[in-house]
Structures are given as structure tokens and as C-alpha cells.
Design an enzyme around this catalytic site. Structure first.
Site, PDB file in Angstrom:
ATOM      1  N   GLY A   1       0.836  -1.189   0.000  1.00  0.00           N
ATOM      2  CA  GLY A   1       0.000   0.000   0.000  1.00  0.00           C
ATOM      3  C   GLY A   1       0.876   1.246   0.000  1.00  0.00           C
TER       4      GLY A   1
ATOM      5  CB  SER B   1       4.597  -3.231  -3.106  1.00  0.00           C
ATOM      6  OG  SER B   1       4.096  -2.159  -3.845  1.00  0.00           O
ATOM      7  CD1 TRP B   2       3.442   0.018   2.981  1.00  0.00           C
ATOM      8  CD2 TRP B   2       4.639   1.807   2.367  1.00  0.00           C
ATOM      9  NE1 TRP B   2       3.715   0.755   4.120  1.00  0.00           N
ATOM     10  CE2 TRP B   2       4.443   1.853   3.759  1.00  0.00           C
ATOM     11  CE3 TRP B   2       5.382   2.823   1.753  1.00  0.00           C
ATOM     12  CZ2 TRP B   2       4.949   2.882   4.553  1.00  0.00           C
ATOM     13  CZ3 TRP B   2       5.883   3.848   2.544  1.00  0.00           C
ATOM     14  CH2 TRP B   2       5.663   3.870   3.924  1.00  0.00           C
TER      15      TRP B   2
ATOM     16  CG  HIS C   1       3.878  -4.820  -8.201  1.00  0.00           C
ATOM     17  ND1 HIS C   1       5.065  -4.262  -7.751  1.00  0.00           N
ATOM     18  CD2 HIS C   1       2.958  -4.587  -7.217  1.00  0.00           C
ATOM     19  CE1 HIS C   1       4.870  -3.708  -6.557  1.00  0.00           C
ATOM     20  NE2 HIS C   1       3.606  -3.899  -6.212  1.00  0.00           N
TER      21      HIS C   1
END
EC number: 3.4.11.5
Length: 313
Positions: free
Chosen positions: A43, A110-111, A294
Site C-alpha cells: 500500500g 512493494s510499500w 509486480h
């Protein structure tokens, strides 16, 4: 090729009040006496999910998942007050202390990779191994690539839905335009913007689009937290002192062993960031998944991540 470990259920679920406003949901899975690992979701705002329990051997690992501030089952939902990178870094340490863990492996994509790097660079933190995927350093060009122009040229069909949420007169700065709507006093305005923002990422996370994944990003509860919190962090530059803070501070993690997994065709977080991180942190192993996007759940990414956690077990 390695696959996820079988489904498991938590042996403990709980909540931790981290300040006067925020209470975090957490759970523990696997072996209570195993090697501790903390799972950092993406996120920000994405919340943890059941499949995140399955990257580690449950016979060997004590697997800790938690929903970051405002995300998932943490409360208050989708809240932006006292919600910064450094609040989350402090929360990881609060949770570690609460659970009686001396040190732990940190797993994030990711985040989650952003937060893992910020946490590991903190001198007071207790992360001793890093398993990272889909590196996101929160630099301006990364944000502009995905939210302004770049990825749009690879997914023009999905981009049109995202773009249509904003009138042409405001499209010179789409993140700011979304910010105005995601923080609107009008609930319908917030929700419409949140769904457009959230679905854009859902539609671009796999090399081959996963329609169920996209549909999940339309869920109102998920989309509000995901979009509001992501956008809040991004318009504030991740609350970093300087744009390349994670690379600037990479010397602090120079001796921490780690694995970096990144899909060659990651559109959400381009491979450039993993490459730059590896140059700044040569002790880490860089594994490029040649036919992946991703998502952590791309088969090649799963294979590389499970092999990494097995190697550290």
C-alpha cells in the site's frame, strides 16, 4: 518451482493499542517456538491477507502479520491522522516488544519493502534479515511513472478508468486531484475516487491481468483505506527528509543479509529501483524474475521468495 506453503490458521489473533488513537490488528501463525518473521503488507493501506501466511515454512517460522495504521482490521479505518512512515516504524518495534521477540526477519513487498528498509535503517530496530520484493523507494519519478504518465502507455485501457475520475482541467497533477477527492467531506466523492485509484493498481499488478484481483480492489472497505492512505503518503513524499533517503541510508543496512526479488515486467514499481538498491546494498542477493510483473503471487516471484525464506530458516 516452489509454491506457497499450505493454508494455515493463526494460533493467536489480537490487538495492540499503539497510541491514543490507533489500535492495530495482529496475528501469529506457524510454530510459536520458531524463528520470528514480521510480514509487512503493501500500500500503504493494503492490509494483510491469508496468503501472506504462506511464504514461510510453518514448522520452522513464527509468522507475525499485522495491519498497519488505518488498514485492514486496524482502527480507526482509513484514518490519516498520526499516520506516517515513522509512526509505522515505531509500531513495528512496539509489536516486537509486545510479543517478546528479540529480533526478527523482515519480509515486505512493494510499500512493504519501503517500510522494511526504513525500519532496518533505524539504529534501534531489530531486523536481522530482509526478504524484499517489488522494490519501491518512493522517489518522485516512481510516483510520476505510475500515477501521472508512464505506466499509462502500457495499460491505456485501465488508465482510462483512472483518468476519468478527474476532470481534464485538473489532470496536470493527478495525485493532488485525487487527494482533494479522497479527503472530501462527501462520502460518495471519497468512495468514487478510492475505487478508481485502487482498481488502477489492481489492474496492473500481474503480467497477465487477474480479474479476481481487480475485483477485490473495487471493494469499498479495501479501496477507501488503500487509496486514502497511499495517496496521503505519496503527496507527502513518504514523510522522508530527502527524496532518496532510503538509498542515502543504505549504508546502515550494509551488513544485513537480504534477498531482493523483482519482476522484470513490474509496471507498478519498475526494476530500476531494485537495481539502484542492490548497488547501494551489494550484500543482498538480487533475483530478477524474468517473466513476472509486480505481484508477490506471480509464480516466479513465489518461487524466489519461498526459496529465500527456506534459505534463512
Amino acid at each position: 518451482m516452489r509454491t506457497l506453503y499450505p493454508e494455515i490458521t493463526p494460533y493467536q489473533q489480537g490487538s495492540l493499542k499503539v497510541d491514543d488513537r490507533h489500535t492495530l490488528y495482529f496475528e501469529q501463525c506457524g510454530n510459536p517456538h520458531g524463528k520470528p518473521v514480521v510480514m509487512l503488507h503493501g500500500g500503504p493501506g493494503g492490509g494483510c491477507n491469508d496468503k501472506m501466511r504462506r511464504f514461510h515454512d510453518p514448522a520452522k517460522y513464527r509468522i507475525v502479520l499485522f495491519d498497519q495504521r488505518g488498514s485492514g482490521r486496524s482502527t480507526p479505518h482509513a484514518d490519516l491522522v498520526d499516520n506516517t512512515t515513522w509512526d509505522l516504524v515505531a509500531d513495528i518495534e512496539r509489536l516486537r516488544t509486545h510479543l517478546g521477540v528479540d529480533r526478527w526477519q523482515v519480509f515486505g513487498g512493494s510499500w512493504g519493502s519501503t517500510l522494511a528498509l526504513a525500519y532496518a535503517a533505524d539504529p534501534s530496530a531489530a531486523g536481522h534479515q530482509l526478504v524484499l520484493r517489488g522494490i519501491f523507494l518512493l522517489r518522485r519519478f516512481e510516483l510520476e511513472w505510475f500515477y501521472q504518465e508512464g505506466a499509462s502507455r502500457l495499460f491505456p485501457d485501465a488508465w482510462e478508468h483512472y483518468l476519468n475520475a478527474i476532470p481534464p482541467v485538473e489532470r496536470a497533477d493527478l495525485m493532488s486531484a485525487f487527494h482533494r477527492r479522497l479527503t472530501s467531506d462527501d462520502e460518495a466523492t471519497r468512495l468514487a475516487a478510492a475505487k478508481a485509484w485502487s482498481v488502477w493498481e489492481g489492474a496492473t499488478s500481474f503480467l497477465h491481468v487477474d480479474e479476481d484481483f481487480v475485483t477485490g480492489h473495487e471493494d469499498a472497505h479495501f479501496a477507501l483505506a488503500f487509496a486514502r492512505i497511499e495517496n496521503h503518503y505519496f503527496v507527502n513524499g513518504g514523510f522522508f527528509e530527502v527524496e532518496d533517503q532510503l538509498l542515502r541510508d543504505a549504508h546502515r543496512i550494509a551488513d544485513i543479509p537480504g534477498v531482493i526479488v523483482h519482476g522484470r515486467y513490474d509496471v507498478v514499481c519498475p526494476l530500476q529501483s531494485a537495481w539502484d538498491l542492490h548497488k547501494a546494498w551489494p550484500k543482498a542477493q538480487l533475483q530478477i524474475s524474468p517473466a513476472s510483473g509486480h505481484s508477490a503471487f506471480e509464480p516466479e516471484n513465489v518461487d524466489a521468495l519461498v526459496r529465500a525464506t527456506d534459505g534463512f530458516a
